[in-house]
Design an enzyme around this catalytic site. Structure first.
Site, PDB file in Angstrom:
ATOM      1  CB  VAL A  97     -77.845 -45.631 -76.676  1.00 46.42           C
ATOM      2  CG1 VAL A  97     -76.590 -44.765 -76.746  1.00 46.42           C
ATOM      3  CG2 VAL A  97     -77.474 -47.103 -76.832  1.00 46.42           C
ATOM      4  CB  CYS A  98     -78.085 -41.091 -75.673  1.00 45.39           C
ATOM      5  SG  CYS A  98     -77.837 -39.312 -75.619  1.00 45.39           S
ATOM      6  CB  THR A  99     -82.245 -38.708 -74.705  1.00 48.78           C
ATOM      7  OG1 THR A  99     -82.013 -38.651 -76.111  1.00 48.78           O
ATOM      8  CG2 THR A  99     -81.371 -37.679 -74.009  1.00 48.78           C
TER       9      THR A  99
ATOM     10  N   GLY B  77     -75.071 -44.125 -71.252  1.00 53.42           N
ATOM     11  CA  GLY B  77     -75.053 -42.670 -71.170  1.00 53.42           C
ATOM     12  C   GLY B  77     -75.091 -42.041 -72.552  1.00 53.42           C
TER      13      GLY B  77
ATOM     14  CB  THR C 176     -80.226 -40.563 -69.928  1.00 50.19           C
ATOM     15  OG1 THR C 176     -80.527 -40.139 -71.259  1.00 50.19           O
ATOM     16  CG2 THR C 176     -80.388 -39.389 -68.973  1.00 50.19           C
TER      17      THR C 176
END
Length: 227
Positions: free
Chosen positions: A102-104, A152, A122
């Site tokens: 998830v995300c970074t 993202g 990301t």
């Protein structure tokens, strides 16, 4: 997938807690789900939100993941220099049915050598840096490439978790959890991504420049170790 199902997530200092707790809340509602939060030690880990979360297992004692997840946050970039954490990710990924972020958190997967030639997403502010780790950056809320599923930024984790639930179980199970959690987003503003009409483009430029300045050195070091 038959029960039980092991969801193993990394937990690390300065994690963005919603990257972790959003998906974990949804996963915990799935039949037969076992949730494991892994870190070096069994002691409180500070999040980026001013409170701490307790790991449930260590890198040495964690069970084999069916679904391996790496959340994001600024701490994910510091994790890219943690050889033991990256080794844990690689070992778990070898036999996990799905490898996810998830995300970074995607950058941790990249630092572990798991994004080479794979489509991934990301948080928008750091999205261009994925290419340095051999990934094929794709702008989307959730991206699936084989058994790799990436989400993202931050709130994308809920969409990501529903996608994972639909893959691991089935669409009916995912819909049932969505209804239980009343996931029916209707934001009062239309500024949730750089492409939305109310997004402040000056903020977008500042955020991307800031992310590049603060995060590219971590990514470049990881890329140098890979290549």
């Amino acid at each position: 997938m038959t029960s039980p199902v092991n969801f193993v997530s990394l937990l690390f200092p300065n994690v963005t807690q919603l990257d972790l707790t959003g998906p974990v809340q949804l996963f915990s509602r799935l039949p037969g789900a076992n949730i494991h939060l892994a870190w070096h030690r069994l002691e409180p880990v500070a999040t980026d939100s001013g409170f701490s979360i307790l790991p449930t297992t260590t890198f040495d004692t964690a069970p084999q993941a069916d679904i391996l997840m790496v959340p994001g946050g600024q701490g994910a970039f510091e994790l890219m220099d943690d050889a033991l954490a990256l080794d844990f990710v690689r070992r778990q990924a070898q036999n996990a049915k799905y490898v996810t972020s998830v995300c970074t958190g995607a950058f941790v997967l990249g630092a572990a050598g798991l994004l080479e030639g794979r489509r991934a997403t990301t948080h928008w502010a750091s999205h261009p840096l994925l290419e340095l780790l051999g990934a094929i950056p794709e702008q989307a809320r959730v991206v699936r490439d084989g058994n790799l599923i990436t989400g993202g930024g931050v709130t994308s984790g809920i969409d990501f978790a529903l996608t994972v639930a639909g893959e691991v179980y089935d669409a009916a199970t995912a819909r049932a959890v969505q209804l239980t959690m009343e996931y029916d987003p209707q934001p009062p503003f239309d500024a949730g991504s750089p492409a939305r009409p109310e997004a402040d483009q000056d903020q977008v430029r500042r955020s991307m420049a800031g992310a590049r300045d603060s995060r590219e050195p971590f990514v470049a070091r990881a890329a140098a170790r890979l290549y």
